[in-house]
Motif scaffolding. Sequence first.
Motif, PDB file in Angstrom:
ATOM      1  N   ARG A 178       0.805  -1.313   0.001  1.00 53.81           N
ATOM      2  CA  ARG A 178      -0.240  -0.119   0.029  1.00 53.81           C
ATOM      3  C   ARG A 178       0.850   1.249  -0.161  1.00 53.81           C
ATOM      4  N   ASN A 214       2.634   1.685  -3.345  1.00 54.37           N
ATOM      5  CA  ASN A 214       1.650   2.105  -4.140  1.00 54.37           C
ATOM      6  C   ASN A 214       1.309   3.555  -4.180  1.00 54.37           C
ATOM      7  N   THR A 268     -14.557   6.577  -3.302  1.00 56.66           N
ATOM      8  CA  THR A 268     -14.207   5.105  -3.924  1.00 56.66           C
ATOM      9  C   THR A 268     -13.498   4.375  -2.927  1.00 56.66           C
ATOM     10  N   GLY A 269     -13.357   4.849  -1.953  1.00 58.20           N
ATOM     11  CA  GLY A 269     -12.951   3.880  -0.818  1.00 58.20           C
ATOM     12  C   GLY A 269     -11.665   4.342  -0.070  1.00 58.20           C
ATOM     13  N   GLN A 280     -15.332   1.034   0.135  1.00 60.83           N
ATOM     14  CA  GLN A 280     -14.195   0.364  -0.813  1.00 60.83           C
ATOM     15  C   GLN A 280     -14.651  -1.016  -1.001  1.00 60.83           C
ATOM     16  N   PHE A 339      -7.731   2.986  -9.792  1.00 57.63           N
ATOM     17  CA  PHE A 339      -7.183   3.496  -8.572  1.00 57.63           C
ATOM     18  C   PHE A 339      -7.834   3.324  -7.227  1.00 57.63           C
ATOM     19  N   PRO A 340      -9.248   2.602  -7.121  1.00 57.97           N
ATOM     20  CA  PRO A 340      -9.862   2.326  -5.971  1.00 57.97           C
ATOM     21  C   PRO A 340      -8.736   1.012  -5.521  1.00 57.97           C
ATOM     22  N   LEU A 341      -8.015   0.520  -6.340  1.00 53.26           N
ATOM     23  CA  LEU A 341      -7.362  -0.572  -5.682  1.00 53.26           C
ATOM     24  C   LEU A 341      -6.103  -0.155  -5.062  1.00 53.26           C
ATOM     25  N   ILE A 342      -5.732   1.049  -5.203  1.00 55.93           N
ATOM     26  CA  ILE A 342      -4.231   1.566  -4.803  1.00 55.93           C
ATOM     27  C   ILE A 342      -4.249   1.136  -3.364  1.00 55.93           C
ATOM     28  N   PRO A 343      -5.114   1.915  -2.569  1.00 55.45           N
ATOM     29  CA  PRO A 343      -4.939   1.606  -1.141  1.00 55.45           C
ATOM     30  C   PRO A 343      -5.072   0.224  -0.744  1.00 55.45           C
ATOM     31  N   ARG A 386     -14.935   1.373 -12.901  1.00 59.49           N
ATOM     32  CA  ARG A 386     -14.465   1.833 -11.839  1.00 59.49           C
ATOM     33  C   ARG A 386     -15.339   1.260 -10.683  1.00 59.49           C
TER      34      ARG A 386
END
Lengths: 390, 234
Positions: free
Chosen positions: A11, A14, A291-292, B86, B110-114, B158
């Motif tokens: 993380r 990233n 988006t989280g 998320q 980009f929601p997968l980044i964190p 997305r």
Amino acid sequence: MKGNQTGDMSRHLNLLFTATANILRNKVRTILLILCLMAVLFPWITAISISEGIKFQSLLSVEEGADIYVTSDYFGSNGPIPLDYLDRFRKMEGVVSVFPRIVGRAYFVNRLATIVGILPENLPKSIHLARGRTFLEKGEVMVGKGLAQEFGLQPGVRFSLSINPSKLLKVMGIFDADATIWSSNLILMAFDDAGEFFKMKGKATDILVYTRPGYGSVLAKEIQEAGWDPPLRVQDKALVKRYFQRGFNYKAGVFTALYTVAFALAIPALLVISGFGQTERKKEIGVLKATGWQTQEVMEMVAIENLVISLTSAPLAILMSMVWLKWLNGAWIAQFFIAEIGLMAPFPIPSRFLPLPSILAFLFAVILTMVGSLYSTWRTAAVPPAEAMR
Amino acid sequence: METIIRTEKVDKVYYRGKPEEVRALHQIDLEIFKNRFVLLRGPSGSGKTTLLNVISTIDRPTEGFIFLFGEDVSKYSDVGLSRLRQKRIGLIFQNFNLLPRLPAWENVSFPLIPLGVMEKERRRRSVEMLTQLRLEKRIDHPPEQMSGGEQQRVAIARALINDPDIVMADEPTSNIDAKSIKTLLGILMDLKGKGKTIIVSSHDPVFLDYSETMFLLKDGKLIDIENPNDFKCP
């Protein structure tokens, strides 16, 4: 547990890569921010480097100089000292050698030159003869490289100075020295010549005492407390060193203080540039949150962006400072530390790049960019995403 | 039928206590079941988008309670709400809200980044999702090089990248052409077929034939519910 750590590491990695990509993507903002940071940091780095360079040269000169300097005490200031003290000092235990010196100043055309009258055998070791020879006969002098270059002085040239126009001096040698700042505008002549020149026969501006190791402070105290009439002023090597250090630290401090004011004025400008495209950024943060993404993840990404920009700006500012010193000889900034040199110094300005100012430059850059963006990012990220995207 | 969303006396007031105070939602009580196609309907300014924002947790109610998956999320912290979105909620915005300088695949990923998903895997998953939505030729294109319908499909990709349980779309037909609307409906029905709960806020009658439950709003109040049988547990 291990899986969590790997996930956390991925993380953070990233976020690092995303932050770097953001910097590269927002080229205009990034370049403006880096240029602004460089403009703020480089004069300070240059100034501190010059100050450190001069301090270093000064300390070298002090180190090479005498162990004790003695003058007369004239109302609390240095005054000329009669030469009959020479023999008295020579007889003291622990003294290796004693010699007189005359240090004065006079204008050479429009340049203030320092005239030093000294015995030829006592010439400092740091002086290197570039051309010609040392002074031997009456009226012969050696001049510093800076002065020689500025006025086209060559061995064999004769000149006089306004302070005593009747005394004709002849250049016999051009010299260079490790401490450029002291040697550049120097005119060295025989001690007797200097006495004649300044009309101070039988006196010196100071007497230099060289002692055996460990005797310096003891002898200084002894001379100070011997009850001479008139009283004497005694400065040992440690004291002179302290004066120099304090003087330069004070100057660097004054410069830093003045610069802090300019620095504070630069903060609003940086805030504006940091916030360049803030509306777009606000919306972007809103979308990320929707988006989280978590607030701390958004903050981490922005902090990394600032860190990368600072890591780029600080070395670039140091590099620019090096270029400024090498190619422009510290123009404009050096005059703050060296009196009467004007915009462009006629001799190489000494400089030293130390790790601490470099680290401080990086920290300044971090503080400036963080102040500029972290608070506004936090404000945006902390509100509900719908509000940030509105 | 499993209740997936429930609201109790939800109020949303903007500029509270100020002369320009706006009561966008007033005492909203509703219940949404799993794997339903739900339509929030009403004229412009009726509170559809505000209600969608509140139940999707991207906005907080001024008063009242929101239960998602049986839990009262009104008490959730900012971190808790982010985690919930998320993992379980996919959002499709009216104006898509794509990041302008990013290519389609990055917008999707980009929601997968964190979540710590590394770039190679992010790209693989995004390409797969974009291909499913027939955008394989637009993978490396930024939004400005795409039509409205294509941009919307990127936004859908997305929303779906984390495989959410609920997909919410705000006025999804307002910025796309007729052909894209047809495609959109196909995608939404396909998602419903895969067990997702679909919630659409729109005044477009095109959704009337597809929705199983419809909440009608006016002036921030819930004035009608179609298919009321859905509200009574068998």
